[in-house]
Design a protein around this motif. Structure first.
Motif, PDB file in Angstrom:
ATOM      1  N   ALA A 104       0.837  -1.205   0.000  1.00 36.65           N
ATOM      2  CA  ALA A 104       0.000   0.000   0.000  1.00 36.65           C
ATOM      3  C   ALA A 104       0.870   1.253   0.000  1.00 36.65           C
ATOM      4  CB  ALA A 104      -0.909   0.000   1.232  1.00 36.65           C
ATOM      5  N   SER A 105       0.435   2.264  -0.749  1.00 35.97           N
ATOM      6  CA  SER A 105       1.157   3.536  -0.724  1.00 35.97           C
ATOM      7  C   SER A 105       0.827   4.317   0.544  1.00 35.97           C
ATOM      8  CB  SER A 105       0.805   4.376  -1.947  1.00 35.97           C
ATOM      9  OG  SER A 105      -0.558   4.784  -1.917  1.00 35.97           O
ATOM     10  N   LEU A 136      -0.239   8.535   5.475  1.00 37.31           N
ATOM     11  CA  LEU A 136      -1.530   8.458   6.153  1.00 37.31           C
ATOM     12  C   LEU A 136      -2.592   9.293   5.434  1.00 37.31           C
ATOM     13  CD1 LEU A 136      -3.093   7.464   8.673  1.00 37.31           C
ATOM     14  CD2 LEU A 136      -2.274   9.496   9.864  1.00 37.31           C
ATOM     15  N   VAL A 137      -3.777   8.692   5.228  1.00 32.36           N
ATOM     16  CA  VAL A 137      -4.950   9.376   4.695  1.00 32.36           C
ATOM     17  C   VAL A 137      -6.035   9.355   5.763  1.00 32.36           C
ATOM     18  CG1 VAL A 137      -6.760   9.372   2.934  1.00 32.36           C
ATOM     19  CG2 VAL A 137      -4.423   8.725   2.316  1.00 32.36           C
ATOM     20  N   LEU A 138      -6.588  10.501   6.086  1.00 27.57           N
ATOM     21  CA  LEU A 138      -7.695  10.569   7.042  1.00 27.57           C
ATOM     22  C   LEU A 138      -9.020  10.539   6.281  1.00 27.57           C
ATOM     23  CD1 LEU A 138      -6.811  13.139   9.854  1.00 27.57           C
ATOM     24  CD2 LEU A 138      -7.157  10.684  10.070  1.00 27.57           C
ATOM     25  N   ASP A 139      -9.858   9.577   6.640  1.00 31.93           N
ATOM     26  CA  ASP A 139     -11.184   9.449   6.047  1.00 31.93           C
ATOM     27  C   ASP A 139     -12.161  10.266   6.894  1.00 31.93           C
ATOM     28  OD1 ASP A 139     -13.718   8.652   5.245  1.00 31.93           O
ATOM     29  OD2 ASP A 139     -13.109   6.599   4.860  1.00 31.93           O
ATOM     30  N   ASP A 177      -1.421  13.064   4.801  1.00 33.02           N
ATOM     31  CA  ASP A 177      -1.006  13.454   3.462  1.00 33.02           C
ATOM     32  C   ASP A 177      -2.189  13.855   2.589  1.00 33.02           C
ATOM     33  OD1 ASP A 177       1.230  13.740   1.674  1.00 33.02           O
ATOM     34  OD2 ASP A 177       0.525  11.969   0.584  1.00 33.02           O
ATOM     35  N   GLU A 178      -3.362  13.249   2.867  1.00 34.36           N
ATOM     36  CA  GLU A 178      -4.563  13.499   2.084  1.00 34.36           C
ATOM     37  C   GLU A 178      -5.789  13.293   2.960  1.00 34.36           C
ATOM     38  OE1 GLU A 178      -4.830  10.937  -1.301  1.00 34.36           O
ATOM     39  OE2 GLU A 178      -2.825  11.411  -2.056  1.00 34.36           O
ATOM     40  N   PHE A 179      -6.942  13.775   2.452  1.00 33.06           N
ATOM     41  CA  PHE A 179      -8.249  13.444   3.008  1.00 33.06           C
ATOM     42  C   PHE A 179      -9.047  12.648   1.979  1.00 33.06           C
ATOM     43  CE2 PHE A 179      -7.612  17.587   5.339  1.00 33.06           C
ATOM     44  CZ  PHE A 179      -7.507  17.041   6.619  1.00 33.06           C
ATOM     45  N   LYS A 205      -8.205  25.468   0.703  1.00 39.83           N
ATOM     46  CA  LYS A 205      -6.901  25.359   0.060  1.00 39.83           C
ATOM     47  C   LYS A 205      -5.928  24.683   1.017  1.00 39.83           C
ATOM     48  CE  LYS A 205      -8.723  27.669  -3.284  1.00 39.83           C
ATOM     49  NZ  LYS A 205      -9.239  26.919  -4.463  1.00 39.83           N
ATOM     50  N   GLY A 206      -5.663  23.412   0.753  1.00 38.18           N
ATOM     51  CA  GLY A 206      -4.766  22.685   1.632  1.00 38.18           C
ATOM     52  C   GLY A 206      -4.239  21.445   0.939  1.00 38.18           C
ATOM     53  N   ILE A 207      -4.130  20.349   1.668  1.00 34.75           N
ATOM     54  CA  ILE A 207      -3.616  19.098   1.123  1.00 34.75           C
ATOM     55  C   ILE A 207      -4.647  18.473   0.178  1.00 34.75           C
ATOM     56  CG2 ILE A 207      -2.165  18.713   3.157  1.00 34.75           C
ATOM     57  CD1 ILE A 207      -4.240  16.701   4.146  1.00 34.75           C
ATOM     58  N   PRO A 208      -4.254  17.477  -0.621  1.00 30.13           N
ATOM     59  CA  PRO A 208      -5.199  16.867  -1.563  1.00 30.13           C
ATOM     60  C   PRO A 208      -6.424  16.265  -0.876  1.00 30.13           C
ATOM     61  CG  PRO A 208      -2.962  16.269  -2.145  1.00 30.13           C
ATOM     62  CD  PRO A 208      -2.878  16.965  -0.824  1.00 30.13           C
ATOM     63  N   VAL A 209      -7.570  16.396  -1.544  1.00 30.87           N
ATOM     64  CA  VAL A 209      -8.844  15.854  -1.066  1.00 30.87           C
ATOM     65  C   VAL A 209      -9.460  15.023  -2.190  1.00 30.87           C
ATOM     66  CG1 VAL A 209     -11.166  16.366  -0.231  1.00 30.87           C
ATOM     67  CG2 VAL A 209      -9.253  17.849   0.425  1.00 30.87           C
ATOM     68  N   THR A 210      -9.938  13.835  -1.837  1.00 31.55           N
ATOM     69  CA  THR A 210     -10.699  13.011  -2.778  1.00 31.55           C
ATOM     70  C   THR A 210     -12.122  12.887  -2.275  1.00 31.55           C
ATOM     71  OG1 THR A 210      -8.758  11.723  -3.433  1.00 31.55           O
ATOM     72  CG2 THR A 210     -10.906  10.750  -3.876  1.00 31.55           C
ATOM     73  N   TYR A 211     -13.078  13.173  -3.157  1.00 30.52           N
ATOM     74  CA  TYR A 211     -14.503  13.078  -2.819  1.00 30.52           C
ATOM     75  C   TYR A 211     -15.123  11.887  -3.532  1.00 30.52           C
ATOM     76  CZ  TYR A 211     -19.517  13.894  -3.017  1.00 30.52           C
ATOM     77  OH  TYR A 211     -20.876  13.730  -2.944  1.00 30.52           O
ATOM     78  N   ALA A 212     -16.037  11.215  -2.851  1.00 29.81           N
ATOM     79  CA  ALA A 212     -16.816  10.121  -3.442  1.00 29.81           C
ATOM     80  C   ALA A 212     -18.262  10.266  -3.020  1.00 29.81           C
ATOM     81  CB  ALA A 212     -16.272   8.764  -2.984  1.00 29.81           C
ATOM     82  N   GLY A 213     -19.184   9.911  -3.939  1.00 28.57           N
ATOM     83  CA  GLY A 213     -20.588   9.906  -3.561  1.00 28.57           C
ATOM     84  C   GLY A 213     -21.505  10.621  -4.519  1.00 28.57           C
TER      85      GLY A 213
END
Length: 257
Positions: A104-105, A136-139, A177-179, A205-213
């Motif tokens: 895993a990355s 680390l990615v925080l969900d 590192d990301e959300f 404006k901050g670290i990368p964010v990935t959205y799903a839904g």
């Protein structure tokens, strides 16, 4: 704005479910799609197409009779695409390093950090110490109440006291590192995104964010790009033709990568 592919695993199979339907009791969920192909097939496809930063989610808890089969699928996917995928579901400071060693990355965490309905800073600091902020990615997957969106845990069934706001993102960004943020109430329904949430994420404006839904069509994707200002990455699950939906995987892959 990048397409982040996904591999959701439930009861030992790659599936797409209605997010809010997941229950630990009886290992049940309303299923949109169940694949006859293993998780490694999808991981290898993403590797060949050079799609990085997607996520594998284990949807069974360690107490489930299906957990070993689900974990086996996840590990096979990591071996098929080492360094290309993130993994989440039951991540703790005790097992996080093992997933990174398996390929895993990043590890994705929710319930370990937001347990008992509250933010557990000590657990987050343990994870940062164990694997490093950069892995680390925080969900912060969330559901809506009258006054805004709140982080939910335990297969998205339990509300925490943590409200998803720019201030919350600011305070947590130094630990990861990301959300990753699912709009849980629309997850798996293909009925449109949580526009208010997406707009707020796009303005931050901050670290990368990935959205799903809720992205269920190419028109929805255009609306997402407009609402987010093109600054938020996105995941499409059950609406993708890979998983029985109507959005062409090739169109999304070629259009935005």
């Amino acid at each position: 704005m990048r397409f982040r592919p996904c591999i959701d695993i439930h009861n030992g199979k790659v599936k797409q479910i209605v997010g809010g339907s997941l229950r630990d009791e009886g290992d049940s969920a309303s299923t949109n799609f169940a694949s006859e192909k293993g998780a490694a097939f999808y991981a290898d496809l993403y590797r060949k197409d050079n799609l990085k930063g997607g996520h594998i989610i284990l949807l069974n808890p360690p107490s489930s009779k299906y957990y070993k089969a689900t974990r086996k699928q996840a590990l096979e996917a990591l071996r098929a695409y080492p360094g290309g995928l993130q993994v989440g579901g039951g991540i703790t400071a005790d097992n996080a390093a093992a997933y990174l060693e398996a390929g895993a990355s990043h590890v994705i965490v929710t319930s370990y950090v937001f347990s008992g309905g509250a933010f557990q800073k000590d657990n987050l600091e343990k994870l940062v110490h164990t694997v490093g902020r950069e892995r680390l990615v925080l969900d912060l997957s969330c559901r809506k109440k009258e006054d805004g969106y709140y982080v939910v845990t335990d297969r998205w069934q339990k509300f925490t006291q943590v409200k998803v706001t720019p201030r919350t993102l600011d305070s947590l960004a130094g630990y990861c590192d990301e959300f990753l943020i699912h709009g849980v109430d629309v997850e798996g329904k293909g009925s449109g995104m949580e526009t208010e949430l997406v707009r707020m994420l796009g303005e931050w404006k901050g670290i990368p964010v990935t959205y799903a839904g809720g992205i269920g069509s190419l028109a929805d994707l255009e609306a997402f790009a407009k609402a987010s200002g093109g600054t938020v990455d996105f995941t499409i699950g059950s609406a993708l033709d890979l998983f029985g939906g109507r959005i062409p995987y090739d169109a999304v892959k070629n259009l935005l990568n």
